[in-house]
Scaffold this motif. Structure first.
Motif, PDB file in Angstrom:
ATOM      1  N   GLU A  70      16.537 -64.087  39.224  1.00 18.92           N
ATOM      2  CA  GLU A  70      15.361 -63.343  39.685  1.00 18.92           C
ATOM      3  C   GLU A  70      15.786 -61.934  40.076  1.00 18.92           C
ATOM      4  O   GLU A  70      16.881 -61.725  40.597  1.00 18.92           O
ATOM      5  CB  GLU A  70      14.685 -64.044  40.863  1.00 18.92           C
ATOM      6  CG  GLU A  70      13.378 -63.387  41.269  1.00 18.92           C
ATOM      7  CD  GLU A  70      12.520 -64.228  42.217  1.00 18.92           C
ATOM      8  OE1 GLU A  70      11.403 -63.803  42.551  1.00 18.92           O
ATOM      9  OE2 GLU A  70      12.976 -65.333  42.607  1.00 18.92           O
ATOM     10  N   GLN A  71      14.893 -60.984  39.822  1.00 19.91           N
ATOM     11  CA  GLN A  71      15.204 -59.584  40.091  1.00 19.91           C
ATOM     12  C   GLN A  71      13.924 -58.840  40.440  1.00 19.91           C
ATOM     13  O   GLN A  71      12.893 -59.023  39.783  1.00 19.91           O
ATOM     14  CB  GLN A  71      15.873 -58.960  38.853  1.00 19.91           C
ATOM     15  CG  GLN A  71      16.424 -57.586  39.054  1.00 19.91           C
ATOM     16  CD  GLN A  71      17.269 -57.122  37.881  1.00 19.91           C
ATOM     17  OE1 GLN A  71      17.807 -56.024  37.905  1.00 19.91           O
ATOM     18  NE2 GLN A  71      17.416 -57.928  36.852  1.00 19.91           N
ATOM     19  N   GLY A  72      13.966 -58.031  41.490  1.00 18.97           N
ATOM     20  CA  GLY A  72      12.786 -57.275  41.888  1.00 18.97           C
ATOM     21  C   GLY A  72      13.080 -56.382  43.076  1.00 18.97           C
ATOM     22  O   GLY A  72      14.232 -56.263  43.514  1.00 18.97           O
ATOM     23  N   THR A  73      12.050 -55.756  43.612  1.00 23.64           N
ATOM     24  CA  THR A  73      12.220 -54.930  44.799  1.00 23.64           C
ATOM     25  C   THR A  73      12.520 -55.821  45.997  1.00 23.64           C
ATOM     26  O   THR A  73      12.321 -57.044  45.941  1.00 23.64           O
ATOM     27  CB  THR A  73      10.966 -54.102  45.095  1.00 23.64           C
ATOM     28  OG1 THR A  73       9.894 -54.997  45.431  1.00 23.64           O
ATOM     29  CG2 THR A  73      10.559 -53.253  43.895  1.00 23.64           C
ATOM     30  N   GLU A 130       9.442 -57.748  47.002  1.00 24.80           N
ATOM     31  CA  GLU A 130       9.079 -58.793  46.037  1.00 24.80           C
ATOM     32  C   GLU A 130       9.949 -60.034  46.208  1.00 24.80           C
ATOM     33  O   GLU A 130       9.465 -61.171  46.161  1.00 24.80           O
ATOM     34  CB  GLU A 130       9.193 -58.241  44.610  1.00 24.80           C
ATOM     35  CG  GLU A 130       8.088 -57.266  44.249  1.00 24.80           C
ATOM     36  CD  GLU A 130       8.350 -56.534  42.943  1.00 24.80           C
ATOM     37  OE1 GLU A 130       7.391 -55.985  42.377  1.00 24.80           O
ATOM     38  OE2 GLU A 130       9.523 -56.490  42.496  1.00 24.80           O
ATOM     39  N   ILE A 131      11.236 -59.818  46.420  1.00 23.93           N
ATOM     40  CA  ILE A 131      12.154 -60.945  46.547  1.00 23.93           C
ATOM     41  C   ILE A 131      11.973 -61.656  47.886  1.00 23.93           C
ATOM     42  O   ILE A 131      11.989 -62.891  47.961  1.00 23.93           O
ATOM     43  CB  ILE A 131      13.620 -60.476  46.387  1.00 23.93           C
ATOM     44  CG1 ILE A 131      13.849 -59.903  44.977  1.00 23.93           C
ATOM     45  CG2 ILE A 131      14.590 -61.617  46.666  1.00 23.93           C
ATOM     46  CD1 ILE A 131      13.611 -60.886  43.856  1.00 23.93           C
ATOM     47  N   ARG A 187      16.423 -52.737  45.797  1.00 22.79           N
ATOM     48  CA  ARG A 187      16.117 -53.798  44.844  1.00 22.79           C
ATOM     49  C   ARG A 187      17.166 -54.892  44.961  1.00 22.79           C
ATOM     50  O   ARG A 187      18.270 -54.650  45.436  1.00 22.79           O
ATOM     51  CB  ARG A 187      16.079 -53.257  43.402  1.00 22.79           C
ATOM     52  CG  ARG A 187      14.904 -52.339  43.126  1.00 22.79           C
ATOM     53  CD  ARG A 187      14.749 -52.000  41.642  1.00 22.79           C
ATOM     54  NE  ARG A 187      15.929 -51.334  41.112  1.00 22.79           N
ATOM     55  CZ  ARG A 187      16.739 -51.869  40.212  1.00 22.79           C
ATOM     56  NH1 ARG A 187      16.514 -53.098  39.746  1.00 22.79           N
ATOM     57  NH2 ARG A 187      17.788 -51.203  39.778  1.00 22.79           N
ATOM     58  N   LYS A 247       8.662 -54.690  37.283  1.00 21.94           N
ATOM     59  CA  LYS A 247      10.057 -55.020  36.997  1.00 21.94           C
ATOM     60  C   LYS A 247      10.536 -56.248  37.768  1.00 21.94           C
ATOM     61  O   LYS A 247      11.736 -56.515  37.838  1.00 21.94           O
ATOM     62  CB  LYS A 247      10.955 -53.817  37.298  1.00 21.94           C
ATOM     63  CG  LYS A 247      10.758 -52.659  36.324  1.00 21.94           C
ATOM     64  CD  LYS A 247      11.818 -51.598  36.509  1.00 21.94           C
ATOM     65  CE  LYS A 247      11.668 -50.498  35.465  1.00 21.94           C
ATOM     66  NZ  LYS A 247      12.707 -49.465  35.584  1.00 21.94           N
ATOM     67  N   HIS A 248       9.597 -56.988  38.341  1.00 17.29           N
ATOM     68  CA  HIS A 248       9.932 -58.243  39.009  1.00 17.29           C
ATOM     69  C   HIS A 248       9.991 -59.337  37.946  1.00 17.29           C
ATOM     70  O   HIS A 248       8.971 -59.699  37.353  1.00 17.29           O
ATOM     71  CB  HIS A 248       8.870 -58.566  40.067  1.00 17.29           C
ATOM     72  CG  HIS A 248       9.181 -59.795  40.863  1.00 17.29           C
ATOM     73  ND1 HIS A 248       8.284 -60.334  41.772  1.00 17.29           N
ATOM     74  CD2 HIS A 248      10.273 -60.612  40.903  1.00 17.29           C
ATOM     75  CE1 HIS A 248       8.820 -61.407  42.321  1.00 17.29           C
ATOM     76  NE2 HIS A 248      10.025 -61.596  41.811  1.00 17.29           N
ATOM     77  N   THR A 249      11.191 -59.846  37.682  1.00 19.22           N
ATOM     78  CA  THR A 249      11.371 -60.853  36.647  1.00 19.22           C
ATOM     79  C   THR A 249      11.987 -62.113  37.227  1.00 19.22           C
ATOM     80  O   THR A 249      12.701 -62.070  38.239  1.00 19.22           O
ATOM     81  CB  THR A 249      12.275 -60.337  35.509  1.00 19.22           C
ATOM     82  OG1 THR A 249      13.576 -60.013  36.038  1.00 19.22           O
ATOM     83  CG2 THR A 249      11.665 -59.086  34.872  1.00 19.22           C
TER      84      THR A 249
END
Length: 341
Positions: free
Chosen positions: A237-240, A243-244, A226, A314-316
């Motif tokens: 931004e935060q994610g796997t 995702e990023i 992550r 959990k992608h924010t």
């Protein structure tokens, strides 16, 4: 659902300076699960190292303070622990590898004794058993002629070998969390790859959770499960990893990715830099800290600070472009078209 081993909740960290108090970390929150690697990325000065040192409670006492939030390790607040108890946790349960190994090694002590010191302090091992364990760790991190090299001093090792010694020290007591702060920045590309492979191998063997702090997205691609992207003291931004890298939502994340060279692209194609400079945290006001450099900035970006918006699971992302509360008339036409699909 896997329970997290470490959780940082809305942490704010400030420093006293000659020009006044500066908030270097602004509301950082993230979780770390057992055995996973979380990469924290961003430009120099974004608050990555301050976040790491805050977890270890290694910030200078005379001018710094965690003013808000909490750090939970196995549901225990690290901020409420006594200095003695925190010293017991450092090295034994949470360890840290710094960018320059010479800042972690005592130049006047043999490396074997330095590895043994932590084992004797945290695990109450005898000198004989600690020596045996130190030798095992030296072999585990791939140092040739390990037994003889236990008697060497730090200056007798190359930069890459010194970093291996530091990793051996950090992992000697089988910590559950390893914080690696730019562990390969000072090394050449070949040695860097060896150290990263070593860390991945040791993580699998010891099931250690890793917080990897770096500005190198190539390192992130090879190591992380992550990713948390930091800018001006805030996680934007935060994610796997996928995702990023394949679905970035924040203009800063996209800018970082576009400025990174790719092997499968035309080398004559120019890279797209992020124009401008990071903001001065001493004068940072309301609004998005990235607004002055953002190609999609809107009026709302300068007036109100964006809050985290859930993209998926959990992608924010903290960006007004993705916030459902942003009126459509404020959004660029391209963004409205994408959001309406």
């Amino acid at each position: 659902m896997e329970r997290n081993i470490l959780k940082v909740v809305n942490m704010h960290v400030s420093f006293k300076t000659q020009t006044g108090r500066i908030t270097a970390v602004r509301g950082v929150s993230f979780e770390l699960n057992k055995g996973e690697t979380l990469a924290i990325v961003g430009e120099s000065g974004s608050g990555k190292s301050v976040t790491a040192k805050s977890i270890m409670r290694l910030l200078p006492k005379h001018n710094s303070e965690i003013t808000k939030g909490d750090i939970l390790y196995e549901d225990r607040s690290l901020l409420k622990l006594s200095i003695k108890k925190m010293q017991e946790i450092r090295g034994s349960e949470i360890s840290m590898v710094f960018q320059d190994p010479m800042t972690s090694l005592n130049p006047t002590m043999k490396v074997g004794k330095q590895i043994m010191e932590g084992l004797q302090k945290h695990q109450n091992l005898s000198k004989t058993v600690a020596h045996k364990r130190a030798l095992e760790m030296m072999k585990l991190v791939g140092i040739p002629s390990a037994e003889a090299r236990l008697e060497d001093y730090p200056h007798q090792f190359s930069g890459g070998m010194r970093q291996r010694v530091v990793i051996a020290m950090a992992l000697a007591c089988n910590p559950k969390v390893l914080i690696a702060d730019e562990p390969t920045t000072a090394l050449d590309v070949t040695i860097q790859a060896q150290i990263l492979d070593l860390m991945k191998d040791l993580q699998q063997k010891m099931d250690t959770a890793i917080i990897l702090i770096t500005h190198d997205l190539g390192v992130v691609a090879n190591m992380a499960d992550r990713v948390a992207v930091m800018y001006a003291g805030k996680i934007v931004e935060q994610g796997t990893l996928d995702e990023i890298f394949y679905n970035p939502q924040h203009p800063y994340t996209l800018g970082l990715l576009q400025s990174m060279p790719k092997l499968n692209e035309d080398r004559s194609k120019p890279l797209l830099p992020i124009l401008g400079s990071p903001p001065d945290l001493a004068t940072l006001g309301e609004g998005c800290a990235f607004a002055a450099r953002c190609p999609h900035t809107m009026k709302v970006c300068h007036s109100f600070t964006p809050q985290d918006t859930v993209v998926e699971d959990k992608h924010t992302v903290a960006c007004w472009l993705q916030d459902v509360r942003t009126p459509k008339e404020y959004l660029p036409e391209t963004v409205v078209a994408v959001n309406s699909q």
